[in-house]
Design an enzyme around this catalytic site. Structure first.
Site, mmCIF file in Angstrom:
data_model
loop_
_atom_site.group_PDB
_atom_site.id
_atom_site.type_symbol
_atom_site.label_atom_id
_atom_site.label_comp_id
_atom_site.label_asym_id
_atom_site.label_seq_id
_atom_site.Cartn_x
_atom_site.Cartn_y
_atom_site.Cartn_z
ATOM 1 N N LYS A 97 3.593 -14.425 3.894
ATOM 2 C CA LYS A 97 3.683 -15.274 2.708
ATOM 3 C C LYS A 97 5.171 -15.414 2.386
ATOM 4 O O LYS A 97 5.606 -15.276 1.246
ATOM 5 C CB LYS A 97 2.861 -14.620 1.583
ATOM 6 C CG LYS A 97 2.572 -15.486 0.384
ATOM 7 C CD LYS A 97 1.850 -16.796 0.671
ATOM 8 C CE LYS A 97 1.955 -17.669 -0.570
ATOM 9 N NZ LYS A 97 1.624 -19.090 -0.329
ATOM 10 N N TYR B 87 0.813 -1.220 0.000
ATOM 11 C CA TYR B 87 0.000 0.000 0.000
ATOM 12 C C TYR B 87 0.848 1.272 0.000
ATOM 13 O O TYR B 87 0.310 2.360 0.121
ATOM 14 C CB TYR B 87 -0.906 0.027 1.232
ATOM 15 C CG TYR B 87 -2.152 -0.835 1.137
ATOM 16 C CD1 TYR B 87 -2.068 -2.202 0.925
ATOM 17 C CD2 TYR B 87 -3.421 -0.275 1.284
ATOM 18 C CE1 TYR B 87 -3.208 -2.985 0.861
ATOM 19 C CE2 TYR B 87 -4.563 -1.049 1.222
ATOM 20 C CZ TYR B 87 -4.450 -2.402 1.011
ATOM 21 O OH TYR B 87 -5.593 -3.178 0.955
ATOM 22 N N ASP C 19 -2.080 -18.470 3.045
ATOM 23 C CA ASP C 19 -3.083 -19.343 2.412
ATOM 24 C C ASP C 19 -3.624 -20.355 3.419
ATOM 25 O O ASP C 19 -4.825 -20.587 3.516
ATOM 26 C CB ASP C 19 -2.509 -20.026 1.150
ATOM 27 C CG ASP C 19 -1.106 -20.580 1.328
ATOM 28 O OD1 ASP C 19 -0.510 -20.421 2.430
ATOM 29 O OD2 ASP C 19 -0.579 -21.182 0.367
ATOM 30 N N ASP D 99 -11.857 -9.224 5.967
ATOM 31 C CA ASP D 99 -13.211 -9.480 5.446
ATOM 32 C C ASP D 99 -13.617 -10.935 5.710
ATOM 33 O O ASP D 99 -14.781 -11.225 6.009
ATOM 34 C CB ASP D 99 -13.310 -9.166 3.949
ATOM 35 C CG ASP D 99 -13.633 -7.691 3.672
ATOM 36 O OD1 ASP D 99 -13.221 -6.826 4.471
ATOM 37 O OD2 ASP D 99 -14.302 -7.397 2.655
ATOM 38 N N ASP E 80 -5.932 -6.950 5.035
ATOM 39 C CA ASP E 80 -7.176 -6.497 4.388
ATOM 40 C C ASP E 80 -8.019 -7.711 3.998
ATOM 41 O O ASP E 80 -9.205 -7.795 4.307
ATOM 42 C CB ASP E 80 -6.834 -5.651 3.162
ATOM 43 C CG ASP E 80 -8.087 -5.191 2.437
ATOM 44 O OD1 ASP E 80 -9.006 -4.685 3.116
ATOM 45 O OD2 ASP E 80 -8.161 -5.356 1.207
#
Ligand code: NAD
Ligand code: IPM
Ligand code: MN
Length: 357
Positions: free
Chosen positions: A190, A139, A223, A251, A247
């Protein structure tokens, strides 16, 4: 009660952001009239309407002006009339970066069995906090288009990971975990694919963990973490992760708590002006129809109250939200038939009743 009024900036923004923030302001007015909250607030018209009218989404000295407040309550930003999301990034990332709101705190609990989307776990198993790095990663805005609008068009979108920012967010996550009964932090990254970023995150995590011997630690790749959040959400207490992964996972986590209608977040710099907002966006698909759930915005207001040392009032508001959900006074996204205003009224009345009791 605090000695001087809490000074709030209210930035409703666009779409359902305005609808849900209006309900919170009705509550704040009622609390003020009842003598339970000493507060003043300025409403700022930052957003799409202002952008369309003036070409600027916010005044040039906007972020400087925010520093005069104790806290900011934001709605959501994003409007289909403005296809270029740059104005929205200017407001949202502007607040996060200019005010150095490095902790994006996203707590999720499932407060009623009827909201639990998983058939193999109990609602009480879902109680976690995502601590999302909020100022860098993918970002950071570094990059550009090379040879735009040609067959050789190439986008560079850089990921920035600094030891300083990783260390402060990891420490914040351990501090949050220290205050929770289960005292566990899961690092999600990751690092198997993104080697350099992974090294900084994992080394820093190990180093900071030493300062918190009472906190359990684990490391999961993102993952697998996404899979585990559905398979066994009870294994998670505090999750610390970088900006984009946070982010995405927030959700997913929101859904474990019943949906985006309930998920609140704080963009925090401890001891400094901080911003509180729902996790959800401006939801153009339902905007203007009285269907938006205001509970995420109420939850954000509760986080704001905690930030300004009104944890007492925050607790009452959160309890009132629980009462309203259990009574079934919810919008269609949560399986009910109530309107935004009806839910807002129910939360307001229940909060006042609890305060009077
Ligand atoms: P969204 O969160 O606005 O909506 C996703 C889905 O959830 C939609 O179906 C919506 O109707 C539903 N939903 C969200 N909040 C709800 C609520 N309170 N009550 C009931 N249903 C709710 O995500 P999106 O559609 O991808 O984004 C819409 C716009 O909002 C975009 O411009 C996006 O960039 C922006 N956005 C802004 C923020 C922010 O300001 N912090 C956050 C996310 C998205
Ligand atoms: C959020 C939102 C924002 C983000 C978007 C609107 C840029 O999804 O606050 O979760 O990605 O941070
Ligand atoms: Mn998001």
């Amino acid at each position: 009660m605090t000695a001087r009024p809490v000074r709030m900036a209210v930035v409703p923004g666009d779409g359902i952001g305005r609808e849900v923030v209006a309900e919170v302001i009705r509550l704040a007015e009622a609390l003020r009239s009842a003598g339970s909250l000493l507060a003043s607030w300025d409403e700022l018209d930052w957003g799409a309407d202002r952008f369309l009218a003036t070409g600027r989404a916010l005044p040039p000295d906007g972020f400087q002006r925010l520093r005069a407040f104790d806290a900011i309550l934001a709605g959501a930003f994003g409007d289909p009339r403005v296809p270029d999301a740059e104005y929205m990034r200017e407001i949202l990332f502007g607040m996060r970066v200019e005010l150095d709101l490095y902790i994006n705190l996203r707590p999720v609990r499932c407060i009623d069995e009827r909201l639990n989307p998983l058939k193999h776990v109990r609602a009480s198993d879902i109680d976690l906090v995502i601590v999302r790095e909020n100022t860098e990663g993918l970002y950071c805005g570094a990059g550009g288009l090379v040879r735009p609008n040609s067959v050789h068009e190439m986008a560079l979108q850089e990921m920035v990971v600094t030891r300083r920012c990783v260390e402060r967010i990891v420490r914040a996550a351990f501090e949050v975990a220290s205050t929770r009964p289960r005292r566990k932090v899961t690092l999600v990254d990751k690092g198997n694919a993104l080697r350099f970023a992974g090294e900084v995150w994992q080394n820093t995590f190990r180093q900071v963990a030493v300062e918190f011997p009472e906190v359990m630690t684990e490391h999961l790749y993102a993952d697998v973490a996404a899979m585990e959040m559905v398979r066994d959400p009870a294994r998670f207490d505090v999750i610390v992760t970088e900006n984009l992964l946070g982010d995405l996972l927030s959700d997913l986590a929101a859904m474990l708590g019943g949906g985006l209608g309930l998920a609140a977040s704080g963009n925090i710099n401890p001891g400094q002006v901080s911003m509180f907002e729902p996790v959800h966006g401006s939801a153009p698909d339902i905007a203007g129809r009285g269907r938006a759930c205001p509970l995420a915005a109420f939850g954000a207001f509760a986080l704001l109250l905690r930030h300004v040392h009104r944890g007492d009032l925050a607790g009452v508001l959160e309890a009132a939200i629980g009462d309203v959900v259990r009574a079934g006074t919810v919008t269609p996204d949560l399986g009910g038939t109530s309107t935004t205003a009806e839910v807002g009224t129910a939360v307001r009345e229940r909060t006042l009743e609890r305060l009077a009791a």
